[in-house]
Design a protein around this motif. Structure first.
Motif, mmCIF file in Angstrom:
data_model
loop_
_atom_site.group_PDB
_atom_site.id
_atom_site.type_symbol
_atom_site.label_atom_id
_atom_site.label_comp_id
_atom_site.label_asym_id
_atom_site.label_seq_id
_atom_site.Cartn_x
_atom_site.Cartn_y
_atom_site.Cartn_z
ATOM 1 N N LEU A 178 1.370 -1.377 0.161
ATOM 2 C CA LEU A 178 -0.001 -0.104 0.240
ATOM 3 C C LEU A 178 0.828 1.304 0.227
ATOM 4 C CD1 LEU A 178 -2.716 -1.150 2.518
ATOM 5 C CD2 LEU A 178 -2.349 -1.224 0.674
ATOM 6 N N LEU A 179 0.548 2.444 -0.517
ATOM 7 C CA LEU A 179 1.098 3.342 -1.415
ATOM 8 C C LEU A 179 0.535 4.467 0.527
ATOM 9 C CD1 LEU A 179 -0.022 4.723 -4.648
ATOM 10 C CD2 LEU A 179 2.037 3.739 -3.280
ATOM 11 N N PRO A 180 2.612 4.346 1.244
ATOM 12 C CA PRO A 180 2.218 4.951 3.233
ATOM 13 C C PRO A 180 1.621 6.673 2.678
ATOM 14 C CG PRO A 180 4.201 4.921 1.555
ATOM 15 C CD PRO A 180 3.469 4.271 1.125
ATOM 16 N N SER A 181 1.125 7.196 2.292
ATOM 17 C CA SER A 181 0.883 8.152 2.429
ATOM 18 C C SER A 181 -0.555 8.724 1.391
ATOM 19 C CB SER A 181 1.725 9.648 0.910
ATOM 20 O OG SER A 181 1.391 8.986 -0.035
ATOM 21 N N LEU A 182 -1.738 7.193 1.240
ATOM 22 C CA LEU A 182 -2.999 7.462 1.040
ATOM 23 C C LEU A 182 -3.919 6.683 2.086
ATOM 24 C CD1 LEU A 182 -2.837 6.995 -2.456
ATOM 25 C CD2 LEU A 182 -2.562 8.686 -1.608
ATOM 26 N N THR A 183 -4.709 7.031 2.272
ATOM 27 C CA THR A 183 -5.794 6.349 3.027
ATOM 28 C C THR A 183 -6.680 5.077 2.413
ATOM 29 O OG1 THR A 183 -7.279 7.540 1.815
ATOM 30 C CG2 THR A 183 -5.941 8.602 4.007
ATOM 31 N N ALA A 184 -6.845 4.632 3.591
ATOM 32 C CA ALA A 184 -6.939 3.032 2.657
ATOM 33 C C ALA A 184 -8.231 3.160 1.701
ATOM 34 C CB ALA A 184 -8.113 2.716 3.459
ATOM 35 N N CYS A 185 -9.757 4.734 1.972
ATOM 36 C CA CYS A 185 -10.138 5.131 0.708
ATOM 37 C C CYS A 185 -9.525 4.796 -0.670
ATOM 38 C CB CYS A 185 -10.870 5.675 1.365
ATOM 39 S SG CYS A 185 -12.121 6.313 -0.507
ATOM 40 N N GLU A 186 -8.756 6.122 -0.369
ATOM 41 C CA GLU A 186 -7.371 6.782 -1.329
ATOM 42 C C GLU A 186 -7.179 5.375 -2.057
ATOM 43 O OE1 GLU A 186 -6.816 11.127 0.383
ATOM 44 O OE2 GLU A 186 -5.247 9.890 0.289
ATOM 45 N N GLN A 187 -6.537 4.545 -1.048
ATOM 46 C CA GLN A 187 -5.450 2.903 -1.854
ATOM 47 C C GLN A 187 -6.235 2.965 -3.403
ATOM 48 O OE1 GLN A 187 -2.583 2.552 -0.916
ATOM 49 N NE2 GLN A 187 -1.965 3.442 0.989
ATOM 50 N N LEU A 188 -7.997 3.080 -2.902
ATOM 51 C CA LEU A 188 -9.167 2.286 -3.627
ATOM 52 C C LEU A 188 -9.008 3.263 -5.409
ATOM 53 C CD1 LEU A 188 -9.432 0.265 -1.438
ATOM 54 C CD2 LEU A 188 -11.522 -0.001 -1.834
ATOM 55 N N GLN A 189 -8.905 4.023 -4.599
ATOM 56 C CA GLN A 189 -9.572 4.927 -5.455
ATOM 57 C C GLN A 189 -8.157 5.520 -6.633
ATOM 58 O OE1 GLN A 189 -11.079 8.799 -2.032
ATOM 59 N NE2 GLN A 189 -11.523 8.927 -4.790
ATOM 60 N N VAL A 190 -6.784 4.899 -6.394
ATOM 61 C CA VAL A 190 -6.188 5.539 -7.412
ATOM 62 C C VAL A 190 -6.218 4.306 -8.430
ATOM 63 C CG1 VAL A 190 -3.180 4.492 -7.607
ATOM 64 C CG2 VAL A 190 -3.986 5.620 -5.585
ATOM 65 N N MET A 191 -7.153 3.555 -8.135
ATOM 66 C CA MET A 191 -7.459 2.021 -8.881
ATOM 67 C C MET A 191 -8.544 2.433 -10.280
ATOM 68 S SD MET A 191 -5.746 -0.643 -8.651
ATOM 69 C CE MET A 191 -6.500 -1.898 -9.608
ATOM 70 N N ALA A 192 -8.784 3.871 -9.735
ATOM 71 C CA ALA A 192 -10.665 3.863 -10.698
ATOM 72 C C ALA A 192 -9.788 5.577 -11.687
ATOM 73 C CB ALA A 192 -11.523 5.092 -10.067
#
Length: 244
Positions: free
Chosen positions: A102-116
């Motif tokens: 996981l990207l350390p600077s991103l929240t759990a929600c933002e980790q998924l939004q990267v895919m979108a």
């Protein structure tokens, strides 16, 4: 009663893969065939160096085999361009690695939004979808936390949710419980099993942990690059001896 034949999400047919090894070539996969229907999970077991990682790499279209065919949700990948393969991986294949990465600077929600974002979709709509996916893996209340604020099991759940963000037809899972204790590992496998059914993915689980095999619909062993005939999974199914 529904008697329709399940759709095959993943099919490998007579796949051979070799690598250079000095003056000769090392055979990683030897005429390997595997068929995984949508909504089912097949566990792949075998000793280290047997070809499990090569199998996943070929199924993910990350490596092109020397011969044979790889079909993802009815699409023969053999004739696709590099750009088309990239698009196929992004939209039709989900990958769950041993370590969540996981990207350390991103929240759990933002980790998924990267895919979108990688797929060019709108951020506002996909935030709602990301929150739904986190809810599906039991992490709705952890959406704003960053990786260092999550437990190992929670990070792996985020990893699973991220892999499913784009509704893939095929889910490839590599040793997802290797860093977890038995209780959390069992919970992660239970989650993957449930999501496989609910989202009709064709799931391949690579594992060394024999205690997890009862969750699979089928179990197949790979040795020296060759896949054995699948046995029935579940608590009463025959489980191959994968020692050695």
């Amino acid at each position: 009663m529904n008697t329709a034949t399940p759709t095959t999400g993943l099919r490998l047919a007579d796949v051979t893969l070799t690598y250079p090894d000095g003056a000769s070539r090392l055979t990683a996969l030897d005429r390997a065939s595997l068929s995984v229907p949508a909504g089912t999970m097949t566990a792949v077991v075998g000793p280290s160096g047997s070809g499990k990682s090569s199998l996943l790499a070929v199924a993910a279209t990350l490596v092109t085999p020397d011969s044979g065919r790889v079909t993802i949700a009815g699409t023969d990948t053999g004739g696709l361009s590099r750009a088309d393969l990239t698009a196929l991986r992004r939209t039709r294949i989900g990958l769950v690695f041993q370590q969540p990465s996981l990207l350390p600077s991103l929240t759990a929600c933002e980790q998924l939004q990267v895919m979108a974002h990688l797929d060019g979709r709108g951020a506002r709509k996909e935030r709602a979808r990301a929150l739904d996916m986190l809810d599906a893996v039991g992490l709705a209340d952890q959406a704003g936390r960053r990786p260092h604020q999550l437990s190992g099991g929670q990070r792996q759940r985020v990893n699973i949710a991220r892999a499913l963000m784009n509704d893939p037809a095929v889910l490839l899972v590599d040793e997802p419980t290797s860093a977890l204790d038995h209780e959390h590992g069992a919970a992660v496998i239970g989650l993957i099993t449930t999501l496989t059914r609910e989202r009709s993915t064709a799931t391949v689980l690579v594992t060394h942990d024999r205690s997890l095999l009862g969750a699979a619909d089928a179990v197949t062993e790979v040795r020296d690059g060759r896949l054995g005939a699948p046995s029935r999974g579940g608590p009463s199914g025959a489980v191959p001896d994968v020692s050695g």
